[in-house]
Design an enzyme around this catalytic site. Structure first.
Site, short mmCIF file in Angstrom:
data_model
loop_
_atom_site.label_atom_id
_atom_site.label_comp_id
_atom_site.label_asym_id
_atom_site.label_seq_id
_atom_site.Cartn_x
_atom_site.Cartn_y
_atom_site.Cartn_z
N HIS A 101 38.78 66.01 -35.98
CA HIS A 101 39.40 67.14 -35.27
C HIS A 101 39.94 68.23 -36.21
O HIS A 101 41.08 68.67 -36.07
CB HIS A 101 40.53 66.63 -34.38
CG HIS A 101 40.09 65.85 -33.18
ND1 HIS A 101 38.84 65.96 -32.62
CD2 HIS A 101 40.74 64.94 -32.40
CE1 HIS A 101 38.74 65.17 -31.56
NE2 HIS A 101 39.88 64.52 -31.41
N HIS A 175 41.82 69.72 -25.81
CA HIS A 175 42.13 68.29 -25.81
C HIS A 175 43.24 67.94 -24.82
O HIS A 175 44.13 67.13 -25.12
CB HIS A 175 42.51 67.86 -27.23
CG HIS A 175 42.20 66.43 -27.55
ND1 HIS A 175 42.94 65.38 -27.08
CD2 HIS A 175 41.21 65.87 -28.29
CE1 HIS A 175 42.44 64.25 -27.53
NE2 HIS A 175 41.38 64.52 -28.27
N GLU A 309 36.31 66.40 -23.44
CA GLU A 309 36.21 67.35 -24.55
C GLU A 309 34.80 67.93 -24.59
O GLU A 309 33.89 67.35 -25.17
CB GLU A 309 36.57 66.64 -25.85
CG GLU A 309 37.96 66.02 -25.82
CD GLU A 309 38.13 64.87 -26.83
OE1 GLU A 309 37.79 65.04 -28.01
OE2 GLU A 309 38.60 63.80 -26.42
C1 FUC Z 1 39.88 61.73 -29.16
C2 FUC Z 1 39.23 60.54 -29.74
C3 FUC Z 1 39.87 59.88 -30.81
C4 FUC Z 1 41.29 60.16 -31.13
C5 FUC Z 1 41.81 61.48 -30.61
C6 FUC Z 1 43.27 61.65 -30.53
O1 FUC Z 1 39.09 62.86 -29.17
O2 FUC Z 1 37.88 60.73 -30.05
O3 FUC Z 1 39.53 58.54 -30.98
O4 FUC Z 1 42.13 59.14 -30.94
O5 FUC Z 1 41.17 62.04 -29.56
#
Ligand code: FUC
Length: 346
Positions: A101, A175, A309
């Protein structure tokens, strides 16, 4: 419709978008994050449907990326390196050897400039950030704009725009962890999800894509007819167990534009319909959430929120036949994901 800005401190501010049905959305300039989405249930009760920290300071060190704009590359880059134009670039390793990320200086940690607006049909805020060449290890000075818009059809539209002065890699996402029960009353296990995807990407035990695209037929990954998220939470299937008993996988979307994902919560009657021009979506069922976090409504727990996502695939850096994340110098990056909030017919 209404838009207002409130200062949290000298540099952090919260923008609230509100439509004529009292749907309201809060956006924080730190990380261009969504911190609240309040929508009615089938009886008109207004409740929050995203996970947020009770204390704003907690966003400063947030391993869960609550509501954040994630980038420059959302997802995992194996061994924190990639090749582009004959050069090898080394990125921050922030999850064992891997890059997750956007790394430690990812976009979720930036203070974005904000500009609110209101038209006849919508209210919104444009967030802007210039990320400099080699920030986090990524080439190119890049200008990024994320625009959140809310209209009277109960629709939140997120527009992503970016332009780089050098060839680079980019895939942005949001997210937000959704929980359509409202005010985090229950887990997301009974949320019904329909997702137009015939293939998902296999992961190894470190959650790195193996390069195999697996047919969803006869697996817990078949959401072409709606199924409850608990299908992948309460199963001995290896792929779900690697993800700490749940989903943390990239699904390749069959239809890119219309109703890519539909989520329903039967008790509240809330429905969320996601449309995107992205080629795929990571479905993550909050498998890493523990019970230590103070959230706005209550303490956290595993499976308290689910993320969708929408993005391209960082695995394309290693495997040719994956949706790629290359962005050429001076070519605009333009993506849209929208979320429509509605209720079941009575
Ligand atoms: C998501 C996952 C991950 C991670 C994160 C906070 O996108 O792919 O495993 O824990 O978020």
């Amino acid at each position: 419709m209404h838009v207002e800005t409130n200062a949290i401190d000298d540099t952090w501010k919260l923008i609230t978008l509100k439509n004529d049905q009292n749907i309201s959305i809060d956006i924080l300039n730190y990380g261009a994050r969504i911190t609240n989405i309040t929508v009615p249930d089938k009886d008109g009760k207004l409740e929050n449907i995203v996970l947020s920290y009770a204390d704003y300071k907690k966003y400063k060190n947030d391993p869960n990326y609550f509501g954040a704009t994630v980038g420059r590359v959302a997802g995992r880059i194996a061994n924190s390196k990639f090749e582009l134009g004959g050069k090898t670039y080394i990125l921050d390793a922030n999850e064992s050897n891997h890059h997750l990320h956007g790394g430690v200086n990812g976009l979720h940690q930036m203070i974005w400039k904000t500009q609110t607006f209101k038209t006849d049909s919508e209210v919104g805020v444009e967030l802007q950030h210039n990320d400099s060449n080699m920030s986090g290890g990524y080439p190119g000075n890049i200008k990024i704009t994320v625009t959140y818009k809310l209209n009277n059809d109960g629709e939140l539209i997120i527009d992503y725009y970016a332009i780089s002065d050098e060839d680079t890699i980019l895939t942005l996402t949001n997210h937000s962890y959704f929980n359509l029960n409202g005010n985090l009353k229950r887990s997301i296990n009974n949320h019904l999800v329909r997702l137009n995807s015939s293939y998902f990407v296999e992961l190894d035990e470190e959650l790195i894509p193996t390069g195999n695209k697996i047919k969803v037929d006869n697996t817990t990954f078949d959401f072409r007819d709606e199924q409850a998220l608990k299908a992948g939470i309460e199963t001995p299937q290896k792929q779900n167990q690697y993800a700490k008993n749940g989903y943390d996988h990239y699904f390749l979307l069959d239809h890119q534009k219309r109703n890519s994902v539909i989520v329903k919560e039967p008790n509240s009657g809330r429905i969320m319909t996601i449309e995107t021009d992205q080629p795929g979506v990571v479905l993550y069922t909050g498998n890493n959430l523990d019970d230590t976090l103070e959230l706005t409504e209550r303490k956290s727990e595993k499976y308290l929120g689910v993320t969708f996502e929408t993005q391209s695939s960082p695995a394309s850096l290693e495997f040719d036949d994956f949706p790629n994340i290359l962005l050429n110098a001076n070519d605009p990056y333009q993506k849209r994901t929208s979320y429509k909030f509605s209720i079941t017919d009575k």
